[in-house]
Write a protein that holds these residues in place. Structure first.
Motif, PDB file in Angstrom:
ATOM      1  N   SER A  39       0.821  -1.212   0.000  1.00 17.08           N
ATOM      2  CA  SER A  39       0.000   0.000   0.000  1.00 17.08           C
ATOM      3  C   SER A  39       0.853   1.260   0.000  1.00 17.08           C
ATOM      4  O   SER A  39       0.535   2.241  -0.675  1.00 17.08           O
ATOM      5  CB  SER A  39      -0.917   0.013   1.224  1.00 17.08           C
ATOM      6  OG  SER A  39      -1.821  -1.052   1.163  1.00 17.08           O
ATOM      7  N   ALA A  40       1.938   1.242   0.761  1.00 22.66           N
ATOM      8  CA  ALA A  40       2.831   2.407   0.798  1.00 22.66           C
ATOM      9  C   ALA A  40       3.548   2.600  -0.541  1.00 22.66           C
ATOM     10  O   ALA A  40       3.685   3.728  -1.028  1.00 22.66           O
ATOM     11  CB  ALA A  40       3.848   2.262   1.921  1.00 22.66           C
ATOM     12  N   ASP A  45       4.094   8.396  -4.472  1.00 28.31           N
ATOM     13  CA  ASP A  45       4.077   9.803  -4.870  1.00 28.31           C
ATOM     14  C   ASP A  45       3.346  10.651  -3.834  1.00 28.31           C
ATOM     15  O   ASP A  45       3.741  11.784  -3.546  1.00 28.31           O
ATOM     16  CB  ASP A  45       3.438   9.972  -6.249  1.00 28.31           C
ATOM     17  CG  ASP A  45       2.050   9.367  -6.349  1.00 28.31           C
ATOM     18  OD1 ASP A  45       1.772   8.408  -5.594  1.00 28.31           O
ATOM     19  OD2 ASP A  45       1.249   9.848  -7.175  1.00 28.31           O
ATOM     20  N   VAL A  46       2.298  10.093  -3.232  1.00 31.76           N
ATOM     21  CA  VAL A  46       1.578  10.818  -2.176  1.00 31.76           C
ATOM     22  C   VAL A  46       2.457  10.933  -0.933  1.00 31.76           C
ATOM     23  O   VAL A  46       2.499  11.988  -0.286  1.00 31.76           O
ATOM     24  CB  VAL A  46       0.244  10.123  -1.846  1.00 31.76           C
ATOM     25  CG1 VAL A  46      -0.469  10.818  -0.707  1.00 31.76           C
ATOM     26  CG2 VAL A  46      -0.641  10.050  -3.075  1.00 31.76           C
ATOM     27  N   ALA A  51       5.927  14.132   2.734  1.00 32.01           N
ATOM     28  CA  ALA A  51       7.253  14.486   3.250  1.00 32.01           C
ATOM     29  C   ALA A  51       7.620  15.926   2.884  1.00 32.01           C
ATOM     30  O   ALA A  51       8.223  16.643   3.690  1.00 32.01           O
ATOM     31  CB  ALA A  51       8.297  13.512   2.715  1.00 32.01           C
ATOM     32  N   ASP A  52       7.261  16.359   1.685  1.00 28.19           N
ATOM     33  CA  ASP A  52       7.534  17.744   1.273  1.00 28.19           C
ATOM     34  C   ASP A  52       6.710  18.753   2.067  1.00 28.19           C
ATOM     35  O   ASP A  52       7.194  19.835   2.401  1.00 28.19           O
ATOM     36  CB  ASP A  52       7.251  17.927  -0.224  1.00 28.19           C
ATOM     37  CG  ASP A  52       8.264  17.231  -1.099  1.00 28.19           C
ATOM     38  OD1 ASP A  52       9.349  16.870  -0.592  1.00 28.19           O
ATOM     39  OD2 ASP A  52       7.955  17.021  -2.296  1.00 28.19           O
ATOM     40  N   ASP A  53       5.454  18.410   2.367  1.00 25.03           N
ATOM     41  CA  ASP A  53       4.574  19.323   3.086  1.00 25.03           C
ATOM     42  C   ASP A  53       4.903  19.410   4.570  1.00 25.03           C
ATOM     43  O   ASP A  53       4.479  20.346   5.234  1.00 25.03           O
ATOM     44  CB  ASP A  53       3.109  18.889   2.939  1.00 25.03           C
ATOM     45  CG  ASP A  53       2.601  19.074   1.523  1.00 25.03           C
ATOM     46  OD1 ASP A  53       3.260  19.787   0.738  1.00 25.03           O
ATOM     47  OD2 ASP A  53       1.551  18.491   1.196  1.00 25.03           O
ATOM     48  N   LEU A  68      -7.460  14.688   0.455  1.00 27.74           N
ATOM     49  CA  LEU A  68      -8.052  13.359   0.357  1.00 27.74           C
ATOM     50  C   LEU A  68      -7.024  12.287  -0.026  1.00 27.74           C
ATOM     51  O   LEU A  68      -7.044  11.185   0.519  1.00 27.74           O
ATOM     52  CB  LEU A  68      -9.205  13.373  -0.642  1.00 27.74           C
ATOM     53  CG  LEU A  68     -10.113  12.160  -0.642  1.00 27.74           C
ATOM     54  CD1 LEU A  68     -10.717  11.932   0.733  1.00 27.74           C
ATOM     55  CD2 LEU A  68     -11.203  12.326  -1.677  1.00 27.74           C
ATOM     56  N   ALA A  69      -6.116  12.594  -0.926  1.00 27.72           N
ATOM     57  CA  ALA A  69      -5.106  11.604  -1.352  1.00 27.72           C
ATOM     58  C   ALA A  69      -4.187  11.237  -0.188  1.00 27.72           C
ATOM     59  O   ALA A  69      -3.834  10.065  -0.008  1.00 27.72           O
ATOM     60  CB  ALA A  69      -4.296  12.144  -2.519  1.00 27.72           C
TER      61      ALA A  69
END
Length: 150
Positions: A39-40, A45-46, A51-53, A68-69
């Motif tokens: 699943s990971a 990409d999500v 990690a960027d946010d 939601l993603a």
């Protein structure tokens, strides 16, 4: 004087896996690892975006359309039942390696939970894996209890 010897004896490394409960535990470990990792990876990409946010407080229980993603990625990987299934399988394996009996009600509860999931959302590979793990744990608890009664 006790009629039944309730002391547990550790199993040798060659014999412990022959118990049905041990097979259920190993299957639960494999299913938990598979579900969490796949699943990971499917949503990498999500996870890169998370990690960027910034990792902390990224997931909301009431996500907006743009969150939601990230919420879906969380609930399908570390927030899923893959991690508890991995922990349950590890506990069952640990118990059987030490010669302890895994209670049959644990497998029966897992079977009931899997049936509820299957009836509500449809039976798929994951539901059948949960049914198999529960059945093995219940059968292992029943057969080990019968062995202790002799």
């Amino acid at each position: 004087m006790a009629f039944i010897d309730t002391t547990s004896t550790p199993s040798t490394s060659r014999v412990w896996w022959r118990d049905l409960s041990a097979a259920g535990g190993l299957l639960a470990i494999g299913g938990g690892v598979f579900h969490t990792v796949v699943s990971a990876v499917m949503r990498r990409d999500v996870w890169a975006q998370i990690a960027d946010d910034g990792f902390f407080k990224t997931i909301s229980l009431n996500p907006s359309a743009d969150q939601l993603a990230a919420a879906e990625a969380f609930w399908f990987s570390p927030g899923s039942f893959g991690v508890p299934l991995l922990l349950l399988g590890s506990l069952v394996t640990w118990l059987t390696r030490r010669g302890h009996r895994v209670p049959g009600w644990l497998g029966g509860g897992l079977v009931a939970w899997a049936l509820l999931i299957g009836l509500l959302s449809g039976f798929d590979g994951g539901t059948f894996a949960l049914l198999t793990v529960g059945g093995l744990l219940a059968a292992g608890g029943w057969t080990s209890r019968r062995r202790l009664e002799r």
